[in-house]
Design an enzyme around this catalytic site. Structure first.
Site, PDB file in Angstrom:
ATOM      1  CE  LYS A  66      -4.466  -1.625   1.384  1.00 57.20           C
ATOM      2  NZ  LYS A  66      -5.705  -1.366   2.133  1.00 57.20           N
ATOM      3  CG  ASP A  89      -8.422  -2.410   8.017  1.00 55.80           C
ATOM      4  OD1 ASP A  89      -9.121  -2.267   9.017  1.00 55.80           O
ATOM      5  OD2 ASP A  89      -8.847  -2.859   6.942  1.00 55.80           O
TER       6      ASP A  89
END
Length: 403
Positions: free
Chosen positions: A79, A127
């Site tokens: 990410k 998250d």
């Protein structure tokens, strides 16, 4: 909950060309722009692509390749490619509007562009890994970041984001609740929402996030003598799986691999959407150990891609991800040791689950000629949890310490 059957893609859009918007987002030219932006960042080396002949032989397949994103840009997760990249492109576009001229990528780090970035605030829910990427991108460009985290995000992951100077906002509830809250507050405050999931009327920024992920596909394909025959891709909201499979479809055409999308059984939103034939929200239940994948509603953009290019959908049980982590940490023969987090190991968990069903393995061609690619999407982003699962610290695994 028992493992759900493998779902072969029978959706109406299957094997149809990508929507024009998605083809542009995930195409060859877009991946080239990602590489240009990536070159501006520190620690921008390509991540390793490991070959695991020992484990492949043990599993009865021809070859197993692991693209190890645990080293990506110093953030430990794939990410790192998405949020920061999207932020930099959004700053570039704002600078072009403000300056009234094109801004070349080479000028992104200039004082003139950074002065414009300083007027911008980016907000997202996370998250852990997406928020860390957005926070790092904001710090790099001199912008402000406000990161919303739900009650299931560990203190270690929160601290890893906060060290980049982002403002942290805790939200009661799950990931989907935090996404809604981030969007609500950002809209009220006039901030830029930089989510990695999409909803009606909000697609552009998540598309840029997925575009950033094409870098890992480009690197992997450049490192392989021939394309893989199979890929197992873990899914949360689906952006990663869509980016990898979508770019492979664009780059390889008819030579693209058989794509299986893997959900945790406890958060099987992509699987259930494929079964329903449209995006559905699944009911929240017991949390999954694969915390980065604990999402209960897919991204609209991601599902639009996956309904065309995914060949199958499956779920994995809670015990298989830790098993996959331990298999990677305790290599077979001369295979390298790989530090994979709970969500990072989910692709291998999918492969292990599929191989335990001989009829399924035969049906999808998992045999001695299969060349399987998986992506370790994260390293030990929570080192204490990793050590509890594997029995050794990430450092001990990397250094070859005994179990």
């Amino acid at each position: 909950m028992p493992t759900l059957p493998y779902l072969t893609n029978t959706l109406p859009g299957y094997r149809q060309p990508l929507d024009a918007r998605d083809a542009e987002t995930l195409g060859i030219a877009a991946a080239g722009r990602v590489a240009q932006v990536l070159a501006l960042r520190e620690n921008n080396d390509a991540t390793p692509l490991h070959t695991l002949p020992g484990l492949a032989a043990e599993l009865g397949i021809g070859a197993l390749y692991v693209k190890d994103e645990g080293f990506r840009l110093g953030l430990g997760s794939f990410k790192a490619l998405g949020g920061a990249y999207a932020l930099m492109i959004l700053v570039k576009e704002e600078a072009e509007r403000h300056l009234g001229r094109p801004v070349p990528i080479a000028e992104l780090m200039s004082d003139e562009v950074r002065a414009i970035a300083a007027t911008m605030t980016f907000a997202c829910a996370t998250d852990g890994n997406h928020g860390r990427s957005v926070a790092q991108g904001a710090a790099l460009m001199g912008a402000r970041a406000v990161i919303f985290v739900h009650s299931g995000v560990s203190d270690a992951r929160i601290e890893a984001i906060a060290r980049f100077g982002a403002k942290m906002v805790r939200v009661d509830g799950n990931y989907d609740v935090s996404v809604a809250e981030a969007a609500r507050v950002a809209t009220e405050e006039g901030w830029t929402i930089l989510s990695d999931t999409s909803w009606p009327g909000y697609e552009y920024a998540p598309g840029l996030v997925s575009q950033g992920y094409t870098a890992l596909v480009r690197e992997a394909l450049a490192s392989l003598a021939e394309p893989p025959t199979h890929v197992f891709l873990q899914a949360g909201v689906g952006g990663f799986a869509a980016a990898v499979s979508g770019h492979m479809a664009m780059a390889l055409g008819d030579n693209r691999p058989h794509v299986t999308v893997v959900d945790p059984a406890r958060a099987a939103s992509i699987y259930e959407s494929a079964r329903a034939g449209h995006v559905v929200k699944v009911e929240e239940g017991e949390p999954t150990i694969m915390a980065m994948l604990e999402c209960y509603e897919p991204s609209l953009v991601a599902f639009r891609v996956l309904e065309r290019v995914a060949d199958g959908f499956m779920t994995v049980e809670e015990d298989v991800a830790p098993e996959a982590m331990r298999r990677l940490a305790n290599p077979v023969g001369e295979d390298p040791a790989i530090v994979a987090g709970e969500s990072g190991s989910a692709g291998l968990a999918g492969l292990l689950t599929a191989l335990r069903d001989p009829a399924l393995a035969a049906r999808i061609g998992l045999d001695s000629k299969a060349r399987v690619l998986i992506v370790n999407t994260e390293g030990a982003t929570d080192p204490a949890l990793y050590e509890r699962i594997v029995g050794r610290s990430p450092e001990a695994v990397r250094n070859g310490g005994a179990a």
